[in-house]
Scaffold this active site. Structure first.
Site, PDB file in Angstrom:
ATOM      1  N   GLY A 295      19.629   8.005 -31.209  1.00  0.00           N
ATOM      2  CA  GLY A 295      18.508   8.248 -30.309  1.00  0.00           C
ATOM      3  C   GLY A 295      17.285   8.785 -31.030  1.00  0.00           C
ATOM      4  N   ILE A 297      15.734  11.853 -31.016  1.00  0.00           N
ATOM      5  CA  ILE A 297      15.952  13.126 -31.705  1.00  0.00           C
ATOM      6  C   ILE A 297      17.105  12.998 -32.687  1.00  0.00           C
ATOM      7  CG2 ILE A 297      16.546  15.561 -31.434  1.00  0.00           C
ATOM      8  CD1 ILE A 297      13.771  14.808 -30.461  1.00  0.00           C
ATOM      9  N   LYS A 414      13.325  21.325 -19.229  1.00  0.00           N
ATOM     10  CA  LYS A 414      13.646  20.973 -17.842  1.00  0.00           C
ATOM     11  C   LYS A 414      14.878  21.724 -17.328  1.00  0.00           C
ATOM     12  CE  LYS A 414      11.506  16.405 -17.942  1.00  0.00           C
ATOM     13  NZ  LYS A 414      10.821  16.609 -19.226  1.00  0.00           N
ATOM     14  N   LYS A 426      21.590  19.789 -17.819  1.00  0.00           N
ATOM     15  CA  LYS A 426      21.321  20.367 -19.135  1.00  0.00           C
ATOM     16  C   LYS A 426      21.466  21.885 -19.102  1.00  0.00           C
ATOM     17  CE  LYS A 426      20.333  18.438 -22.363  1.00  0.00           C
ATOM     18  NZ  LYS A 426      21.206  17.823 -23.411  1.00  0.00           N
ATOM     19  N   GLY A 453       6.523  10.094 -28.347  1.00  0.00           N
ATOM     20  CA  GLY A 453       6.998   8.845 -28.923  1.00  0.00           C
ATOM     21  C   GLY A 453       8.487   8.604 -28.783  1.00  0.00           C
ATOM     22  N   SER A 454       9.224   9.514 -28.148  1.00  0.00           N
ATOM     23  CA  SER A 454      10.660   9.302 -28.005  1.00  0.00           C
ATOM     24  C   SER A 454      10.924   8.204 -26.978  1.00  0.00           C
ATOM     25  CB  SER A 454      11.350  10.603 -27.569  1.00  0.00           C
ATOM     26  OG  SER A 454      10.868  11.022 -26.305  1.00  0.00           O
ATOM     27  N   VAL A 458       6.233   9.040 -22.195  1.00  0.00           N
ATOM     28  CA  VAL A 458       5.023   8.402 -21.664  1.00  0.00           C
ATOM     29  C   VAL A 458       4.250   7.630 -22.733  1.00  0.00           C
ATOM     30  CG1 VAL A 458       4.720  10.055 -19.802  1.00  0.00           C
ATOM     31  CG2 VAL A 458       3.685  10.517 -22.023  1.00  0.00           C
ATOM     32  N   THR A 475       1.819   9.757 -12.611  1.00  0.00           N
ATOM     33  CA  THR A 475       2.400  10.125 -11.316  1.00  0.00           C
ATOM     34  C   THR A 475       1.481  11.047 -10.524  1.00  0.00           C
ATOM     35  OG1 THR A 475       3.615  11.929 -12.388  1.00  0.00           O
ATOM     36  CG2 THR A 475       4.761   9.825 -12.136  1.00  0.00           C
ATOM     37  N   ARG A 543       7.540  11.285  -8.957  1.00  0.00           N
ATOM     38  CA  ARG A 543       8.851  10.643  -8.817  1.00  0.00           C
ATOM     39  C   ARG A 543       9.863  11.642  -8.278  1.00  0.00           C
ATOM     40  NH1 ARG A 543       9.403   8.701 -14.915  1.00  0.00           N
ATOM     41  NH2 ARG A 543       8.910  10.925 -15.106  1.00  0.00           N
TER      42      ARG A 543
END
Length: 634
Positions: A295, A297, A414, A426, A453-454, A458, A475, A543
């Site tokens: 992934g 990270i 988050k 999480k 950039g992950s 966005v 959003t 969202r």
């Protein structure tokens, strides 16, 4: 390579012929009768061999024939003069002390000087002819550029662009603030002033692109220059290292090259320097496992770990394409110097984890495997629980069973007062590892904000929307987020791993939050376009589970500063381990029995288990009054 070697042999042959011609011309000029030449022919021939051998020996010592003369600089010419002078001196001395090869001292000096002058002149004429052809026959196909910065960095760039045959650029002018340089020429290219009229001047020139060539450029200066030269309507590039490390020292093997302006260059702070020498040493000669290693990270963690000479690096991922990509990248870069293994599998699979840990016996585990997309997890809540919470639980159990030294969980902002299933899971992951204070394995978690950039962030979304001609969708135009670069995030994790003891929750001072609307506007400008004129920005509504702001990670009083003044430890009272086992069993049973298309029951249970879980509507109603939203306005 063969073509270059053949050119070297040809050049040596030309130089031998040039020396022979110069030598015998000097001999003939010094002797008025042919009979004299005939009587001394053997001595002259011997002298020519001695001088030739001495000069060429010194030329090889100074690597004169290693130069590609069409690109040669003043140093190459200087070394050639030094080699000829020293070689001529040695050859003359031999001729003087050996009677059979005697040649007058002044004759020897004249021969060496004439030969050196001839070969230097031939090389110079060849180089100038090549440059002339390069700048006349191909100029019509080249892009005119203005180089911001007429210092050493800009001059090196201009030389490369002018004298490299494959270059697609032609320098039109330099732009500088130094009064000493303005009005002069650098590499034959005029220097103009960076004043209030610079944009108007550039619009009258055949300039199609702007290249910023300034060393040690910080983000504030980059933003200022981009704001200025955006008005030209020309694309802007940066002459810089391909990847600016946020460590203290740039890799010496890296060379500057042209690159696009990245959104990271426009962050509201400079890149953070996180990893220390002590951190580097900690990972040396360790067996390290990265779950979710393919992934965003996880793969950057693998890059950072590979630099620090681990004993073995194991990449574990469920998605083989990502794992394959990072494997190939590391093998190309390190070859046999890196002991690398790639394993495909899921953190949900207890038997697979058991066999993996039993076989490799990792000393350090970075747990980056997780579902992270907020809207998708709102709909597929059970999958978030199974992958995030139960996957972390199973991986942590395997780490304890097989004696792992450190286990570092990758968490998120988050998880702070979550308003969605992903954030709540999480937070549950943090609780899973925080309760293990009695373990021989040191467990810790690291929280950070959004990663530029992950995958799924966005930045790629906005880029695709710009390429499609717009509009960019946000959003809510009020929404703010804290951002890190991928290298910053991975280095934070690595430093936390090195300093972790047991049960810590590491957080980072991420500075000022970024308005997503401003981020979108900056990305449009980076593309050489104008927001709301060329590309529109439209609001589509929040969202499910989304809130207007993320929590400021370091605003609680329950924080301790670490040796790195950007990293803090949050002191959170962990649940009892037996209590966590009961919770895990409850979640496991829930995932077996509930309707997988309806996440309401999962959400209700998580709200019960995570007391800080809030309804997003409640949070968003008071968002304008929060410290985070007010900070973004400053």
């Amino acid at each position: 390579m063969h073509k270059l070697r053949n050119r070297t042999y040809l050049l040596i042959l030309i130089d031998i012929l040039a020396f022979t011609g110069v030598f015998w011309a000097a001999v003939i000029a010094a002797n008025t009768s042919s009979s004299s030449v005939d009587r001394s022919f053997g001595g002259y021939a011997s002298a020519s061999v001695v001088l030739l051998a001495a000069i060429f020996a010194l030329r090889f010592c100074f690597s004169v024939y290693n130069n590609v003369w069409r690109y040669a600089n003043s140093q190459a010419y200087l070394f050639m003069v030094i080699a000829d002078t020293l070689g001529g001196g040695v050859g003359t001395a031999v001729c003087y002390f050996v009677p059979s090869v005697y040649l007058g001292i002044w004759q020897s000096i004249a021969v060496v000087a004439a030969f050196s002058l001839v070969t230097l002149s031939l090389r110079f004429l060849y180089q100038q002819r090549y440059r002339h052809l390069n700048t006349t026959l191909e100029t019509i196909h080249k892009v005119g550029v203005a180089i911001v910065g007429a210092g050493n960095t800009g001059a090196r760039l201009a030389e490369d662009l002018l004298y490299t045959s494959k270059s697609r650029y032609k320098p039109i002018c330099f732009i500088d603030v130094s009064q000493e340089k303005i009005g002069s020429k650098v590499c034959g290219v005029p220097v103009i002033s960076e004043d209030d009229m610079v944009v108007a001047k550039l619009k009258t020139m055949p300039v199609q692109e702007i290249i910023i060539a300034l060393p040690e450029l910080d983000n504030a200066a980059t933003r200022r220059l981009i704001d200025i030269y955006h008005e030209t309507g020309c694309p802007i590039k940066i002459y810089d290292f391909p990847f600016k490390e946020s460590t203290a020292e740039q890799d010496k093997s890296e060379k500057r090259q042209l690159r696009e302006v990245r959104i990271e260059d426009l962050l509201f702070r400079d890149s953070l320097k996180i990893v220390s020498h002590e951190t580097d040493e900690y990972y040396k000669d360790k067996v390290i496992l990265v779950t979710g290693g393919g992934g965003s990270i996880g793969s950057e963690l693998c890059r950072q770990i590979a630099k620090r000479s681990p004993k073995k690096l194991i990449i574990f991922d469920i998605y083989e394409n990502n794992a394959y990509d990072i494997e190939q990248e590391l093998r190309r870069k390190y070859g046999e110097d890196l002991d690398l293994a790639v394993e495909i599998g899921s953190v949900r699979d207890t038997k697979r984890l058991d066999s993996l840990f039993k076989y490799y016996r990792p000393q350090i585990v970075f747990h980056a495997a997780a579902h992270k997309h907020v809207p998708l997890m709102e709909h597929s809540g059970c999958e978030a629980v199974k992958n995030n919470v139960l996957g972390t639980y199973k991986t942590a159990n395997a780490a304890e069973k097989y004696g792992v030294e450190k286990f570092i969980l990758i968490s998120t902002d988050k998880a702070v007062n979550p308003t969605n299933i992903m954030g709540a899971t999480k937070r549950m992951c943090e609780m899973v590892i925080q309760c293990r204070t009695d373990s021989a394995t040191s467990f810790a978690a690291v929280r950070f904000g959004n990663v530029l950039g992950s995958n799924g962030s966005v930045i790629p979304l906005f880029r695709r929307q710009i390429e499609a001609g717009g509009p960019i969708t946000v959003t809510d135009k009020r929404i703010i987020r804290y951002f890190m670069t991928i290298p910053e995030a991975s280095q934070l994790v690595m430093q936390a791993g090195a300093m972790a003891k047991s049960g810590e929750l590491f957080v980072l001072d991420m500075g000022k939050p970024v308005k997503i609307l401003e981020l979108a506007e900056n990305m449009i400008r980076l593309s050489g376009l104008t927001p709301y004129t060329d590309i529109d920005i439209v609001e589509i509504g929040l969202r499910p589970g989304e809130k207007l702001y993320e929590e400021l990670l370091i605003k609680t009083e329950e924080l301790t500063k670490t040796a790195n003044n950007l990293i803090f430890v949050e002191h959170d009272t962990p649940k009892d381990r037996r209590e966590m086992e009961i919770i895990i069993e409850r979640l496991r049973d829930l995932c077996k029995t509930y309707d997988p298309v309806d996440s309401d029951e999962i959400r209700q249970v998580l709200q019960e288990l995570v007391p800080t879980y809030h309804n997003p509507d409640e949070v968003n109603r008071i968002a304008e009054k929060t410290e985070e939203m007010q900070l973004s306005e400053k």
